[in-house]
Enzyme design. Structure first.
Site, mmCIF file in Angstrom:
data_model
loop_
_atom_site.group_PDB
_atom_site.id
_atom_site.type_symbol
_atom_site.label_atom_id
_atom_site.label_comp_id
_atom_site.label_asym_id
_atom_site.label_seq_id
_atom_site.Cartn_x
_atom_site.Cartn_y
_atom_site.Cartn_z
ATOM 1 N N GLU A 73 37.944 40.682 36.202
ATOM 2 C CA GLU A 73 36.677 39.961 36.350
ATOM 3 C C GLU A 73 35.499 40.911 36.510
ATOM 4 O O GLU A 73 34.424 40.690 35.941
ATOM 5 C CB GLU A 73 36.763 39.029 37.558
ATOM 6 C CG GLU A 73 35.620 38.019 37.656
ATOM 7 C CD GLU A 73 34.385 38.564 38.355
ATOM 8 O OE1 GLU A 73 33.294 37.994 38.180
ATOM 9 O OE2 GLU A 73 34.507 39.575 39.073
ATOM 10 N N HIS B 86 30.205 44.960 46.191
ATOM 11 C CA HIS B 86 29.810 45.931 45.162
ATOM 12 C C HIS B 86 29.142 47.169 45.752
ATOM 13 O O HIS B 86 28.782 48.073 45.011
ATOM 14 C CB HIS B 86 28.903 45.319 44.089
ATOM 15 C CG HIS B 86 29.563 44.291 43.231
ATOM 16 N ND1 HIS B 86 29.111 43.971 41.972
ATOM 17 C CD2 HIS B 86 30.638 43.502 43.434
ATOM 18 C CE1 HIS B 86 29.875 43.026 41.447
ATOM 19 N NE2 HIS B 86 30.816 42.723 42.331
ATOM 20 N N ASP C 11 41.180 42.318 40.897
ATOM 21 C CA ASP C 11 40.537 43.586 40.544
ATOM 22 C C ASP C 11 39.265 43.748 41.357
ATOM 23 O O ASP C 11 38.700 42.764 41.851
ATOM 24 C CB ASP C 11 40.251 43.672 39.040
ATOM 25 C CG ASP C 11 39.139 42.726 38.606
ATOM 26 O OD1 ASP C 11 39.273 41.515 38.848
ATOM 27 O OD2 ASP C 11 38.130 43.186 38.034
#
Length: 454
Positions: free
Chosen positions: A156, A423, A92
């Protein structure tokens, strides 16, 4: 120079690795059905299961975990009496954020300036490819000398604990002598690094209500309590003047005594604008590895475009608090909730919902497995010695595994070095790091098997 058959094999497999990572990155596997369809995660899980079956793994299964996500499991039996090593990664990914800010489509692996760009390329779909490369190299050079379990997590990034709860309910599944968590990264490209500590985290959704509905700011502004202004004031209470995190009762003065993070390097890695100060006090390593850090990661308020002259009746934010080793995440959640309650202004009605939590982790870097990894990294990175650093991020599964299997040695490596920008927009992976770390992992498995022989 002495030939290294494992390194030569990995090098020959890199075109295949790129093709597979391209396929895997194409899945928009954000584990939040409010953002992307659940079918994207299911497709990625099926891909991982198929890859494991193709490598000869047995008992390959899609595990339905309590948070609604699927983790993928497989077992590759080794020689009789060989130790068992668990290899972890997650398929993920974080949402792509502002897709217009990406220089290439986030779910299309794209090569640029010697790096491969795409969401999940480093965090952590590249980690899955790293495990596959290491195992393929060993199979081509005499076989895999240990029994291998692979677990690929499906949620996660959401921090919702699906795999942790599943492992607690099925403790026999992930038993291993050693665990390689392929979800961290080198301190710097080309500098082999294991991660010694992880900060834990808690995630809270905070809402303030002050009015039955929005009001005209000209008619009522100045006396009517503005929920958005109340929320801004409340969130500001979580930081001191210098930007340090200030949660009532939560210690924030620990010091990091290992590898240091020079401020100029941090500014460059974080892409801090000229003239903008860093926040907090102490060394950079203190701030990002040893102390708590609060971040407002989302806020609901009217967009500037299309906004109306209104006093807001309700406002909501998502608050992340990272907590260092030595601090219990449950206690940190209690303190953060109490702080928010105590600092809510103007009698506004506060509601707090916990949406994620994970405990911090400290590895035992004196364990025999780390000796095996250090030797492996000397081979993969000639002329470099393995370093140990902290990581400000969280991997909640680590503490679950440490609790369930206290004798297991847990190592943390991976592809998320600073240039990877995980991110963030334009996430990327260094193919050179993918190649070298795959070589290191393969040699580690050989070294570890030899260390366990009587």
């Amino acid at each position: 120079m002495t030939a290294n058959p494992i390194a030569e094999t990995v090098a020959s497999l890199m075109p295949r690795a790129r093709a597979e990572l391209t396929e895997l990155v194409a899945f928009q596997s954000v584990a939040d059905p409010a953002v992307f369809p659940r079918s994207e995660c299911e497709g990625a899980a099926d891909w991982v299961a198929g890859a494991l079956r193709a490598e000869g793994f047995q008992d390959v299964a899609l595990l339905d975990t309590p948070d609604g996500s699927q983790s993928v499991y497989g077992l590759l039996p080794g020689p009789e009496g060989a130790p068992t090593v668990l290899l972890y990664a997650h398929y993920d990914v974080q949402p792509p954020l502002d897709e217009d800010a990406w220089l290439s489509p986030p779910f299309e692996l794209t090569e640029r300036n010697g790096r491969w760009y795409g969401r999940g390329a480093a965090d952590c779909k590249g980690g899955l490819i790293m495990h596959l490369l290491a195992l393929r190299a060993l199979r081509a050079n005499g076989g895999v000398p240990v029994s291998v379990k692979v677990i690929a997590e499906g949620s996660e990034e959401q921090g919702t604990g699906g795999l942790e709860r599943y492992a607690e309910a099925h403790p026999e599944l992930l038993t291993a002598d050693a665990v390689v968590i392929g979800d961290t990264g080198n301190f710097r490209v080309g500098l082999p690094t294991v991660t010694a500590t992880l900060r834990g985290m808690t995630m809270l959704r905070v809402r303030l209500d002050t009015l039955e509905g929005n009001l005209h700011s000209g008619q009522f502004g100045g006396a009517a309590p503005d929920a958005l202004a109340a929320l801004i004031r409340l969130l500001d209470s979580l930081r001191a003047e210098d930007g340090s995190t200030t949660v009532d009762g939560l210690a924030a003065d620990a010091a990091w005594d290992g590898l240091q993070y020079p401020e100029d390097e941090f500014r460059q890695d974080a892409k801090v604008l000229d003239g903008v100060e860093l926040i907090g006090s102490g060394t950079v390593a203190d701030r990002v590895w040893a102390r708590p850090a609060v971040t407002v990661i989302g806020i609901d308020c009217p967009a500037v475009v299309g906004s109306t002259p209104s006093v807001q009746s309700s406002a909501r934010a998502q608050v992340s608090l990272r907590v260092p080793p030595g601090t219990d995440a449950t206690r940190a959640t209690e303190l953060l909730t109490a702080h928010l309650t105590a600092h809510t202004p103007w009698g506004a009605r506060l509601s707090v919902e916990q949406v994620g939590q994970g405990q911090p982790f400290r590895a035992d870097i004196t364990s025999p497995a780390y000796t095996s990894m250090a030797e492996a990294m000397r081979v993969a990175y000639p002329g470099e010695e393995m370093q140990a650093a902290g990581l400000g991020g969280s991997i909640p599964l680590c503490n679950t595994l440490a609790t369930l299997y206290p004798q297991a040695e847990i190592l943390l490596i991976g592809l998320s070095e600073p240039e990877a920008q995980i991110h963030a927009v334009n996430e990327s992976v260094s193919p050179q790091e993918l190649e070298r770390l795959s070589v290191a992992e393969a040699h580690f498995l050989v070294n570890y098997a030899q260390s366990k022989k009587v």
